[in-house]
Design an enzyme around this catalytic site. Structure first.
Site, PDB file in Angstrom:
ATOM      1  N   LYS A  84      50.154 -57.815 121.109  1.00  0.00           N
ATOM      2  CA  LYS A  84      50.622 -59.239 121.559  1.00  0.00           C
ATOM      3  C   LYS A  84      49.234 -60.233 121.568  1.00  0.00           C
ATOM      4  CE  LYS A  84      52.514 -62.718 124.511  1.00  0.00           C
ATOM      5  NZ  LYS A  84      53.542 -62.584 125.809  1.00  0.00           N
ATOM      6  N   GLU A 143      42.243 -50.907 124.862  1.00  0.00           N
ATOM      7  CA  GLU A 143      42.663 -49.487 124.124  1.00  0.00           C
ATOM      8  C   GLU A 143      42.997 -49.146 123.005  1.00  0.00           C
ATOM      9  OE1 GLU A 143      43.343 -50.937 127.109  1.00  0.00           O
ATOM     10  OE2 GLU A 143      43.530 -49.647 128.590  1.00  0.00           O
ATOM     11  N   LYS A 169      40.256 -53.791 134.811  1.00  0.00           N
ATOM     12  CA  LYS A 169      40.492 -53.718 133.265  1.00  0.00           C
ATOM     13  C   LYS A 169      38.721 -54.462 133.428  1.00  0.00           C
ATOM     14  CE  LYS A 169      44.689 -55.134 131.205  1.00  0.00           C
ATOM     15  NZ  LYS A 169      44.857 -56.588 130.625  1.00  0.00           N
ATOM     16  N   GLY A 171      55.019 -58.510 126.562  1.00  0.00           N
ATOM     17  CA  GLY A 171      55.077 -57.112 126.302  1.00  0.00           C
ATOM     18  C   GLY A 171      56.268 -56.338 126.554  1.00  0.00           C
ATOM     19  N   ARG A 172      56.223 -56.273 128.070  1.00  0.00           N
ATOM     20  CA  ARG A 172      57.402 -55.074 128.443  1.00  0.00           C
ATOM     21  C   ARG A 172      59.476 -55.598 127.935  1.00  0.00           C
ATOM     22  NH1 ARG A 172      55.217 -57.173 132.249  1.00  0.00           N
ATOM     23  NH2 ARG A 172      56.282 -58.105 133.722  1.00  0.00           N
ATOM     24  N   GLU A 213      56.439 -52.728 136.786  1.00  0.00           N
ATOM     25  CA  GLU A 213      55.676 -53.816 136.276  1.00  0.00           C
ATOM     26  C   GLU A 213      56.244 -55.323 136.371  1.00  0.00           C
ATOM     27  OE1 GLU A 213      52.126 -54.061 133.021  1.00  0.00           O
ATOM     28  OE2 GLU A 213      53.463 -54.351 131.701  1.00  0.00           O
ATOM     29  N   HIS A 216      65.121 -27.799 137.795  1.00  0.00           N
ATOM     30  CA  HIS A 216      65.050 -26.289 137.410  1.00  0.00           C
ATOM     31  C   HIS A 216      62.797 -27.374 138.169  1.00  0.00           C
ATOM     32  CE1 HIS A 216      67.516 -23.919 136.158  1.00  0.00           C
ATOM     33  NE2 HIS A 216      68.110 -25.328 135.228  1.00  0.00           N
TER      34      HIS A 216
HETATM   35  C1  G6Q Z   1      53.187 -55.852 129.201  1.00  0.00           C
HETATM   36  C2  G6Q Z   1      52.513 -56.182 130.099  1.00  0.00           C
HETATM   37  C3  G6Q Z   1      51.445 -54.793 129.289  1.00  0.00           C
HETATM   38  C4  G6Q Z   1      50.839 -55.330 127.429  1.00  0.00           C
HETATM   39  C5  G6Q Z   1      50.023 -54.672 127.722  1.00  0.00           C
HETATM   40  C6  G6Q Z   1      49.416 -54.153 126.248  1.00  0.00           C
HETATM   41  O1  G6Q Z   1      54.620 -56.876 130.055  1.00  0.00           O
HETATM   42  O2  G6Q Z   1      51.785 -57.429 128.782  1.00  0.00           O
HETATM   43  O3  G6Q Z   1      51.583 -54.316 129.390  1.00  0.00           O
HETATM   44  O4  G6Q Z   1      52.182 -54.870 126.888  1.00  0.00           O
HETATM   45  O5  G6Q Z   1      48.901 -53.981 127.553  1.00  0.00           O
HETATM   46  O6  G6Q Z   1      49.327 -55.654 126.120  1.00  0.00           O
HETATM   47  P1  G6Q Z   1      49.343 -55.989 123.803  1.00  0.00           P
HETATM   48  O7  G6Q Z   1      50.404 -56.853 123.122  1.00  0.00           O
HETATM   49  O8  G6Q Z   1      48.829 -57.395 124.137  1.00  0.00           O
HETATM   50  O9  G6Q Z   1      47.751 -55.373 123.143  1.00  0.00           O
END
Ligand code: G6Q
Length: 580
Positions: free
Chosen positions: A244, A250, A542, A305-306, A391, A422
């Site tokens: 996003k 990462e 972070k 994001g989620r 989250e 198991h």
């Molecule tokens: C979700 C969070 C988080 C996000 C990641 C990736 O609700 O905001 O999990 O999706 O940190 O972020 P980017 O899509 O910006 O790389």
């Protein structure tokens, strides 16, 4: 050509919205209908009822009401929710429903669907429901109907997916794409991985087959990139950089490595255009990376994001199951949105799951929930829900910044049945802390292999039964068990569970299940009076990591840490053969 033009328009609009980040100088105004749960009458009633609830016995409750299974179940959209094996009764459920009313859940839901800025700390609308609204629907954010924007991106995604799936999109050396690698993390990874695993059976559609390989690189650990790409040919590999913000450490580290990996073989930077596409809201950064914004699929700041797997972040899902499968998944989510909006509270699946979950968390004091899908295709469903729930609702302050005076998100965890049986079910049955379980299964398998499915479902039913009713010492003794062994073979029972028995897994059914949990989280967050749509808790780590990176490699000035962290840094440097 048309696609290219549209792409640029979308990118420009997105960039403008990123630049227009709202000011954080003034505190948000919390609407007065968002009342604190502990100030309601229902809360006080529930606190009293919890004394009784803690002494209740499922054996007795079932004996008293022979139809308890019917009394406490609900059915909609091919999903049967049985919540009878919870330590509830009619009075408790009435009080829980009253709590939802007093806490303004219905008003909050209206506000979400109306595009109000309910993400108060980030001053944004929360409109993942617009991502699955049918063409022609009107959902406005700040006066603008966003549904046409959503469908414009969906159309571009479909056109692109068809080209890749049919082989007409060629790599730089003229070969067709045989491997798709999604690079993303968190919300840009968990949903796509879960959906790919859940729906891979449906990839043989729209004239494509299952020969295309899908991989998901998320961890910044280089081993992840290495393992996911070691057997791939750059000439036939397409990377989707899903981010996003397009600034996530990462993802950008993996994306840069992917570009170097591609160009090591393809030699020419022009190859990037054929082997990289981006899913982002940040056109400027996408361009800087070298991806033509014509190959960028946008979304908007009102998609968290989620909550984004049904936006362009789902491009890998669409590539796997085709535009038809993807739109069926969206239709399933929309089905559940409509159900959530219109079904009466007592038959409303997300509402019921949320209220029972809240009862277990706050009033019974259970700290975790195990999500146990009896379906191998849902192998990543619990991991996906972990982010969605924890989250969203793992918060310590209310919307107005004051500390919460009640429990918030439980720990969510789980693995597919019967494997879990198991492994950790020992603790679920006989450990010292009861773990409420969500059992999920599909009545009709996609592949009816011999006797497997009946065995699978029998196991699911047996686990719920064993958890609820256990086995008393008398029953164990009556089987001739020597008395010294009786305590070991006794099952306390009285452990709560929900069972979701669904008709059959399909893209549409998966969409319904996902939206069911999304709205469950919404209702709980709403009652807990937290912001389910921000995630400030991930920021500190972070920032600290950014400081530590140069200290590990040696380029930083004298580090200043506690003795534990400092000792670990020194040991790491020594183990890597770096100077003290
Ligand atoms: C979700 C969070 C988080 C996000 C990641 C990736 O609700 O905001 O999990 O999706 O940190 O972020 P980017 O899509 O910006 O790389």
């Amino acid at each position: 050509m048309a696609a290219k033009k549209t792409g640029k328009v979308t990118a420009t609009k997105s960039a403008k919205r990123v630049a227009n980040t709202p000011s954080i100088a003034s505190a948000p105004i919390v609407p007065s209908w968002h009342v604190a749960p502990d100030s309601t009458r229902a809360w006080k009633t529930l606190k009293k009822l919890s004394v009784r609830g803690k002494q209740a016995q499922l054996r007795t409750l079932f004996a008293k009401d022979r139809k308890r299974g019917d009394t406490f179940s609900a059915n909609a959209l091919g999903i049967h929710l049985d919540y009878a094996k919870n330590l509830i009764d009619g009075v408790t459920m009435d009080a829980l429903h009253a709590l939802a009313s007093e806490c303004g859940v219905a008003r909050h839901m209206k506000a979400m669907f109306a595009g109000e800025h309910i993400n108060l700390t980030e001053k944004r609308a929360v409109l993942h429901v617009a991502l699955r609204a049918p063409k022609g629907a009107v959902i406005k954010v700040d006066g603008e109907n966003v549904v046409p924007l959503v469908h414009e991106v969906l159309d571009r995604m479909s056109a692109f997916a068809q080209r890749v799936r049919s082989g007409s999109w060629k790599g730089f050396t003229g070969k067709r794409i045989r491997a798709v690698v999604n690079i993303g993390i968190g919300g840009s990874d968990l949903g796509p991985v879960m959906a790919y695993e859940a729906l891979k059976n449906f990839s043989e559609r729209d004239a494509a087959d299952r020969s295309m390989v899908f991989r998901f690189v998320s961890n910044v650990d280089g081993e992840d990139f290495y393992e996911k790409t070691r057997d791939l040919n750059p000439e036939e590999t397409l990377f989707i950089v899903s981010s996003k913000t397009f600034t996530t450490l990462e993802t950008m580290t993996n994306a840069n490595t992917a570009r170097a990996w591609s160009l090591a073989k393809l030699k020419n930077p022009a190859a990037v255009a054929k082997h990289f596409v981006a899913v982002s809201t940040n056109a400027a950064e996408v361009s800087k990376f070298g991806i033509d914004t014509a190959n960028m699929f946008g979304f908007w700041d009102w998609v968290g994001g989620r909550y984004s797997m049904d936006s362009a972040i789902g491009l890998s899902t669409m590539l796997a199951v085709g535009p038809t499968g993807f739109s069926e998944m969206l239709a399933g989510m929309h089905d559940m949105d409509e159900h959530f909006r219109s079904a009466p509270a007592k038959k409303n699946l997300p509402m019921l799951m949320a209220l029972v979950g809240l009862w277990n968390r706050e009033f019974m004091g259970f700290g975790t929930v195990a999500v146990l899908p009896y379906c191998q295709y849902l192998s990543r469903f619990s991991a996906y829900l972990q982010q969605l729930e924890m989250e969203s609702n793992g918060k310590q302050v209310q919307l107005d910044g004051t500390p919460v005076r009640w429990e918030t998100s439980p720990v969510i965890w789980g693995e597919p049945g019967t494997n879990g049986q198991h492994a950790f079910y020992q603790m679920i049955h006989q450990g010292t802390s009861p773990v409420p379980c969500d059992f999920i299964a599909f009545a009709r398998p996609l592949h009816d292999v011999d006797v497997h499915h009946d065995i699978l479902i029998a196991n699911l039913l047996a686990q719920g039964e064993a958890l609820a009713f256990g086995k008393t010492p008398q029953e164990v003794r009556a089987e001739g068990t020597p008395s010294w062994l009786v305590p070991h073979r006794t099952f306390p029972g009285n452990r709560p569970s929900n069972t979701l028995l669904c008709e059959q897994l399909s893209p549409r059914m998966l969409g319904r299940l996902i939206a069911l949990y999304e709205h469950k989280v919404f209702v709980q967050g709403s009652i807990w009076r937290v912001n389910s749509f921000d995630q400030w808790g991930v920021e500190l780590g972070k920032v600290l990591a950014k400081n530590i990176i140069p200290e590990l490699s040696g380029s930083a000035k004298k580090p200043n840490h506690d003795s534990s962290t400092q000792g670990l840094i020194s040991r790491y440097r020594a183990l890597r053969g770096r100077a003290k």
